[in-house]
Every structure is written in C-alpha cells, then in structure tokens.
Design a protein around this motif. Structure first.
Motif, PDB file in Angstrom:
ATOM      1  N   LEU A  55       0.798  -1.231   0.000  1.00 41.56           N
ATOM      2  CA  LEU A  55       0.000   0.000   0.000  1.00 41.56           C
ATOM      3  C   LEU A  55       0.830   1.281   0.000  1.00 41.56           C
ATOM      4  CD1 LEU A  55      -2.801  -1.000   2.482  1.00 41.56           C
ATOM      5  CD2 LEU A  55      -3.063  -0.346   0.075  1.00 41.56           C
ATOM      6  N   SER A  77      -2.646  -6.528  -0.983  1.00 41.81           N
ATOM      7  CA  SER A  77      -3.656  -5.961  -0.101  1.00 41.81           C
ATOM      8  C   SER A  77      -4.969  -5.978  -0.882  1.00 41.81           C
ATOM      9  CB  SER A  77      -3.323  -4.524   0.310  1.00 41.81           C
ATOM     10  OG  SER A  77      -3.387  -3.686  -0.810  1.00 41.81           O
ATOM     11  N   VAL A  78      -6.063  -5.942  -0.142  1.00 38.22           N
ATOM     12  CA  VAL A  78      -7.355  -5.909  -0.849  1.00 38.22           C
ATOM     13  C   VAL A  78      -7.638  -4.505  -1.367  1.00 38.22           C
ATOM     14  CG1 VAL A  78      -8.777  -5.605   1.245  1.00 38.22           C
ATOM     15  CG2 VAL A  78      -9.780  -6.604  -0.806  1.00 38.22           C
ATOM     16  N   GLY A  79      -7.294  -3.488  -0.558  1.00 40.48           N
ATOM     17  CA  GLY A  79      -7.498  -2.102  -1.000  1.00 40.48           C
ATOM     18  C   GLY A  79      -6.391  -1.722  -1.966  1.00 40.48           C
ATOM     19  N   LEU A 102      -8.417 -12.491   3.066  1.00 41.01           N
ATOM     20  CA  LEU A 102      -8.243 -11.779   4.343  1.00 41.01           C
ATOM     21  C   LEU A 102      -9.567 -11.407   5.009  1.00 41.01           C
ATOM     22  CD1 LEU A 102      -9.093  -9.087   2.988  1.00 41.01           C
ATOM     23  CD2 LEU A 102      -6.733  -8.396   3.044  1.00 41.01           C
ATOM     24  N   ARG A 240      -9.503   2.530   6.100  1.00 40.36           N
ATOM     25  CA  ARG A 240      -8.386   3.348   5.630  1.00 40.36           C
ATOM     26  C   ARG A 240      -8.324   4.634   6.425  1.00 40.36           C
ATOM     27  NH1 ARG A 240      -6.630  -0.283   3.740  1.00 40.36           N
ATOM     28  NH2 ARG A 240      -5.971  -0.760   1.624  1.00 40.36           N
ATOM     29  N   HIS A 287      -2.016  -0.820  11.622  1.00 40.56           N
ATOM     30  CA  HIS A 287      -2.536  -1.384  10.364  1.00 40.56           C
ATOM     31  C   HIS A 287      -2.267  -2.895  10.287  1.00 40.56           C
ATOM     32  CE1 HIS A 287      -3.715  -0.105   6.023  1.00 40.56           C
ATOM     33  NE2 HIS A 287      -4.165  -1.321   6.298  1.00 40.56           N
ATOM     34  N   MET A 299      -2.154 -13.942   1.366  1.00 45.89           N
ATOM     35  CA  MET A 299      -2.154 -12.726   0.535  1.00 45.89           C
ATOM     36  C   MET A 299      -0.937 -12.704  -0.392  1.00 45.89           C
ATOM     37  SD  MET A 299      -3.323 -10.112   3.557  1.00 45.89           S
ATOM     38  CE  MET A 299      -3.130  -8.576   2.644  1.00 45.89           C
TER      39      MET A 299
HETATM   40  C1  GLV Z   1      -5.148  -3.677   3.986  1.00 43.48           C
HETATM   41  O1  GLV Z   1      -5.394  -2.617   4.437  1.00 43.48           O
HETATM   42  C2  GLV Z   1      -5.673  -4.175   2.757  1.00 43.48           C
HETATM   43  O2  GLV Z   1      -6.303  -3.412   2.005  1.00 43.48           O
HETATM   44  O3  GLV Z   1      -5.463  -5.352   2.482  1.00 43.48           O
END
Ligand code: GLV
Length: 325
Positions: A55, A77-79, A102, A240, A287, A299
């Motif tokens: 990120l 990361s997912v975001g 996740l 976030r 985080h 991940m």
């Molecule tokens: C963590 O913040 C994610 O987006 O995986």
C-alpha cells in the motif's frame, strides 16, 4: 537467466513464497520494508515487466510514464488506493489485489478493536502496568456493553458482511449503510438492516467503518458526523486512514462527545496524529487487521499467483485470480 522477464518485489513478503516466481522471472526483491519516493520507484522499476507492491507504493502517472516495460502490478492488499487506476489503464498496465483471503481475519480484528475500545482494555492495561492497581473500586473502569446493543456498519462489502455475521453471537441489532443495498437474501443471511446514513450515525451504539478510500469517502466521518453520534458510542476504523478526520475525532473523544474509538488506520500513516496519541480512550494499532500468519501468507501467495497467471504460468495461467483491471 538473461531473457527472463524481470519482476520487482517492493518488500520482504515471505521470501519462500516470492521464490515461486524465480523459475519464470528474474526476481529483484527488496530485503527491507521501507517507503519509496517516486524517483526511487522509477529507478527500481527500470526494465521490470511486473511488480509486487504494498500500500505504501504509489503507482501513478509519474511512475508509469517512466516505467515503459511494466505490464502488471500485483498489490498485496485488498485495497488499492495506492494505484491510480485511470493512469494504469492509460499506460496499458494491468493490476490485481488480494480479496477474500483476508476477509475473516480482518473481520475478527474489527471485533478485537471494538471490544478493546468499548471495554477500555488498552487503558486499563496501561494503568495496571503503571502500578496503579492498589485495590478494586467497583465503580471504575466501566465500559459499554456490546451484547444487546446496536452495531452500525458503514460500507457493506465482504468484510462488512463478515463483521455483521459475527454480531449474532452478541445478540446485536445490525444496521448498515452502503451505496448499494444488499440483496434481500444476503441482508437476511447476515441479519442486517439497511438504513440511511443519518439513521446509522444516530442509532449506532458501536460504528464500524469498512469502506474503501476514494475521493467521495475522504473524511466521510468528520466533525458533523461525529456530532450526530451518541456520546456513548464507539467508533472503529479498520478500513483506511482519511475516511475519518482524525483531528475532529480526537476533539470529540477528548471532549467526551464520543466514548471511545479503535483505530487500525490513520491518515498519513505510519505517522499518527499527536492528539490521538495523547488520548486514553482510543485503542491504536499499526494497520494489522489482516495480520495473522496464515492470512498474510495467503495474501502473498495470491499476489504471486496473479503475477504468474498474467504471464501465462502457474495453476491459473492466463487468468489472474483477482485481477482488477
Ligand atoms: C489492507 O489494508 C488491505 O487493504 O489489504
């Protein structure tokens, strides 16, 4: 070796997992976690066909216009608010993230923060460790109950739904607000009721923020929204930094206009606003909502699978399992 495509890996995401790229790619992996400036990113991406990023790695036009060989970027990361998706499209660079693997770990952690904040676990522990526990007073360290209360969820994607499912064990009423309402069948299965944002703010005893950071969600919880909440409420942000106005939140917590908060993410992290650090009624973590050993490895493995698949290798050859663009 010479004609293998090159991949840059921006931090040590489990070397044994990253090693799965080595039969196909010439792997350039950073040995330490650190933030890179635009110029440093450009230097490291020189000649790279792919990158595995985190990120903190901002992939935007300034980087892409100087990385002509780059074809694919896999975020671990997912975001993916570190990606400028429009710029990536314009430069013909594809991308992936790490959804699903996740979801449950992150939902578990949202509950850990909520319980710690509502029941004052962090402050009580600090007090005990400081040697203040001389005798028990029946009327101190009083927190807020979870069971029987109303849980609000802002943002109702996969993680929001997993949080909602866990609420049934606490006999909670769950209300949520999301841009698009869930199908009735899903609403029923997670036992959550759609409400407008004003109702969510007004009625939540505990409010969880689980929405992505976009231009629209920046400071979606600011001074006005905090003022609309119950003074006994708890706010949890595992989504976030930047979704909450940290300065307005610190003021509300400091002035007793909000009982407690649990925050895993911060605007400008890893810096945390001094006003938050000074408060005892906020639980702060760096985080780590997805940080179980199993999930963080999953991940990294998904990111590697995405890279392999994009270039026609591995079990998903030609079809990266979680491609975004
Ligand atoms: C963590 O913040 C994610 O987006 O995986």
């Amino acid at each position: 070796m010479g004609d293998k495509l090159k991949v840059w890996v921006s931090r040590p995401f489990f070397p044994d997992i990253i090693a799965r790229l080595a039969p196909v790619f010439d792997v350039h992996a950073e040995l330490q976690s650190r933030a890179f400036s635009t110029d440093e990113l450009v230097a490291r991406l020189h000649g790279m066909a792919a990158a595995v990023t985190g990120l903190a790695d901002r992939i935007d036009d300034r980087v892409l216009s100087r990385a002509p060989h780059l074809k694919f970027v896999a975020n671990v990361s997912v975001g993916y608010n570190n990606f400028d998706i429009d710029a990536m499209r314009a430069h013909g660079v594809a991308a992936s993230n790490t959804p699903d693997v996740l979801t449950d770990t992150t939902a578990d952690y949202a509950w850990a923060l909520l319980m710690a904040a509502a029941r004052r676990v962090g402050a009580a522990e600090r007090w005990l460790r400081a040697g203040h526990w001389q005798g028990t007073r029946f009327d101190e360290w009083l927190g807020m109950d979870l069971h029987g209360s109303t849980l609000g969820i802002l943002g109702m994607g996969r993680i929001g739904q997993a949080i909602a499912r866990r609420a049934s064990g606490f006999d909670m009423r769950v209300i949520y607000h999301n841009r698009s309402r869930l199908d009735a069948g899903i609403e029923q299965s997670v036992n959550a009721h759609h409400v407008d944002k004003a109702t969510l703010l007004r009625e939540s005893d505990h409010l969880m923020l689980v929405l992505p950071l976009t231009a629209e969600s920046h400071h979606v919880i600011g001074a006005a929204e905090l003022a609309a909440m119950k003074p006994t409420a708890t706010l949890v942000n595992i989504a976030r930094g930047g979704i909450v106005d940290d300065v307005a939140l610190a003021a509300a917590l400091g002035e007793g206009r909000l009982a407690a908060a649990g925050l895993d993410v911060f605007e400008g992290e890893p810096a945390v606003h001094g006003a938050l650090l000074a408060l005892d009624n906020v639980v702060l973590s760096p985080h780590i909502a997805s940080a179980s050993g199993r999930t963080r490895r999953a991940m990294a493995a998904l990111a590697v699978d995405n890279v392999l698949a994009f270039f026609g290798h591995g079990p998903h050859a030609g079809k990266p399992p979680s491609r975004i663009i």
